[in-house]
Design an enzyme around this catalytic site. Structure first.
Site, PDB file in Angstrom:
ATOM      1  N   VAL A  11       0.802  -1.228   0.000  1.00  0.00           N
ATOM      2  CA  VAL A  11       0.000   0.000   0.000  1.00  0.00           C
ATOM      3  C   VAL A  11       0.836   1.279   0.000  1.00  0.00           C
ATOM      4  O   VAL A  11       0.283   2.366  -0.190  1.00  0.00           O
ATOM      5  CB  VAL A  11      -0.956   0.042   1.217  1.00  0.00           C
ATOM      6  CG1 VAL A  11      -1.989  -1.063   1.136  1.00  0.00           C
ATOM      7  CG2 VAL A  11      -0.179  -0.030   2.530  1.00  0.00           C
ATOM      8  N   TYR A  12       2.133   1.183   0.192  1.00  0.00           N
ATOM      9  CA  TYR A  12       2.938   2.398   0.266  1.00  0.00           C
ATOM     10  C   TYR A  12       2.993   3.086  -1.093  1.00  0.00           C
ATOM     11  O   TYR A  12       3.565   2.564  -2.057  1.00  0.00           O
ATOM     12  CB  TYR A  12       4.353   2.101   0.749  1.00  0.00           C
ATOM     13  CG  TYR A  12       4.466   1.666   2.191  1.00  0.00           C
ATOM     14  CD1 TYR A  12       3.401   1.795   3.082  1.00  0.00           C
ATOM     15  CD2 TYR A  12       5.646   1.118   2.677  1.00  0.00           C
ATOM     16  CE1 TYR A  12       3.518   1.389   4.399  1.00  0.00           C
ATOM     17  CE2 TYR A  12       5.778   0.717   3.996  1.00  0.00           C
ATOM     18  CZ  TYR A  12       4.706   0.843   4.850  1.00  0.00           C
ATOM     19  OH  TYR A  12       4.823   0.434   6.163  1.00  0.00           O
TER      20      TYR A  12
END
Length: 335
Positions: free
Chosen positions: A52-53
């Site tokens: 998700v970064y």
């Protein structure tokens, strides 16, 4: 650089783990790669990212930066957070895990993930389902070790029990929040990890920047900082007057060691013998250079005593947590 076994696992990781949350977001690709190479040159062999970064950009940049030295680097990434709006595009279901492990492998440009975390608990999915899926990933050779992040002690214990009963791969390590102004995990999680041989790789050792000393009560945050970017997690959790005061009182301790406050705060986390490696999250090359300076900082007993007075063991600033009658075993070198 020193290296330490990841709990009971045989793999050795550097005491500093390079966190990649800034890469592909606040830190552009070229600067991110420079930071990664600087850390590798300093002996770091452990890099932490997540799917998700920055929409997957962090994974892609990490993969690109370490492509020529892939076999020398232990890469950790995570699954659980939302990757799209669909009902099955988040969580720790078999459906999501099996899809996301392939996506992470693609972005990282590699054939295996060395350490794969459940990023947070998923109350909608039985832990048995998640562990079976992770166990299959290990058997397929796509994952080397499994782990969990942001799990309370009882959830870690539940996972260990299920793994033992069903003969599944067990958690090799945990990734909790831990720093001088938030010592909650010393009450139950750290003693659990010590007793069961689980590695501990804390994040936010600087309390999302508060323990760098750059935030001061009544003053505007520095340009480019997380507070200046209105980071939601920071604004809701770490920006507390009590934490500002602790940071202020730590400065003389750091200066006595000829260290920055940042280096002193990182050294405090590493001084806990239960901790395997500490995650740094530099946004700039200057920050990674500063952070690496913590490695030769050795805290004294008087240092620890002052810190215990500022934030008692097992507690965090702003609100008491630990029951005084409950033994806190979180820093065994202080027992």
């Amino acid at each position: 650089m020193e290296f330490k076994s990841l709990g009971c696992a045989g793999v050795k990781v550097s005491r500093i783990c390079l966190g990649a949350m800034m890469f592909g977001g606040p830190t552009d690709e070229s600067d991110s790669i420079r930071i990664i190479h600087r850390a590798l040159d300093a002996g770091v062999n452990f890099i932490d990212t997540a799917n998700v970064y920055n929409g997957g950009e962090s994974e892609r940049i990490v993969g690109k930066a370490v492509h020529t030295v892939r076999d020398e680097v232990v890469i950790a990434t995570k699954v659980c957070g939302p990757m799209a709006d669909g009902p099955n595009q988040s969580g720790s279901s078999r459906y999501h895990i099996m899809h996301e492990v392939e996506e992470s492998l693609r972005r990282l440009g590699t054939d295996r993930i060395d350490l794969y975390y459940l990023h947070r608990p998923d109350p909608t999915t039985p832990i048995e389902e998640s562990l079976r899926a992770l166990d299959d990933c290990v058997k397929q050779g796509k994952v080397r070790y499994i782990a969990c992040s942001n799990f309370h002690a009882w959830r870690v214990c539940e996972g260990l029990s299920v793994s033992e009963q069903m003969n599944l791969e067990r958690f090799a390590c945990v990734q909790p929040l831990y720093n001088i102004v938030n010592r909650d995990i010393e009450v139950e999680l750290l003693p659990l990890c010590r007793e069961h041989g689980i590695g501990v790789v804390p994040y936010s050792p600087l309390a999302r920047g508060v323990l760098s000393g750059k935030y001061r009560q009544g003053k505007s945050p520095p340009e480019g900082s997380r507070a200046a970017r209105r980071d939601g997690r920071l604004l809701q959790t770490e920006l507390r007057e009590e934490s500002y005061e602790v940071a202020r009182q730590l400065v003389p301790l750091a200066e006595a060691h000829n260290k920055t406050l940042t280096q002193f705060a990182l050294a405090w986390v590493l001084a806990n013998p239960i901790v395997t490696s500490v995650i740094i999250g530099p946004r700039t090359i200057q920050q990674v250079d500063d952070n690496l300076g913590c490695l030769d900082c050795v805290l004294s007993d008087p240092d620890e005593e002052v810190i215990d007075q500022l934030v008692p063991r097992g507690e965090h600033t702003g609100k008491g947590y630990a029951d005084p009658a409950y033994p806190v075993l979180g820093r065994p070198n202080r027992e």
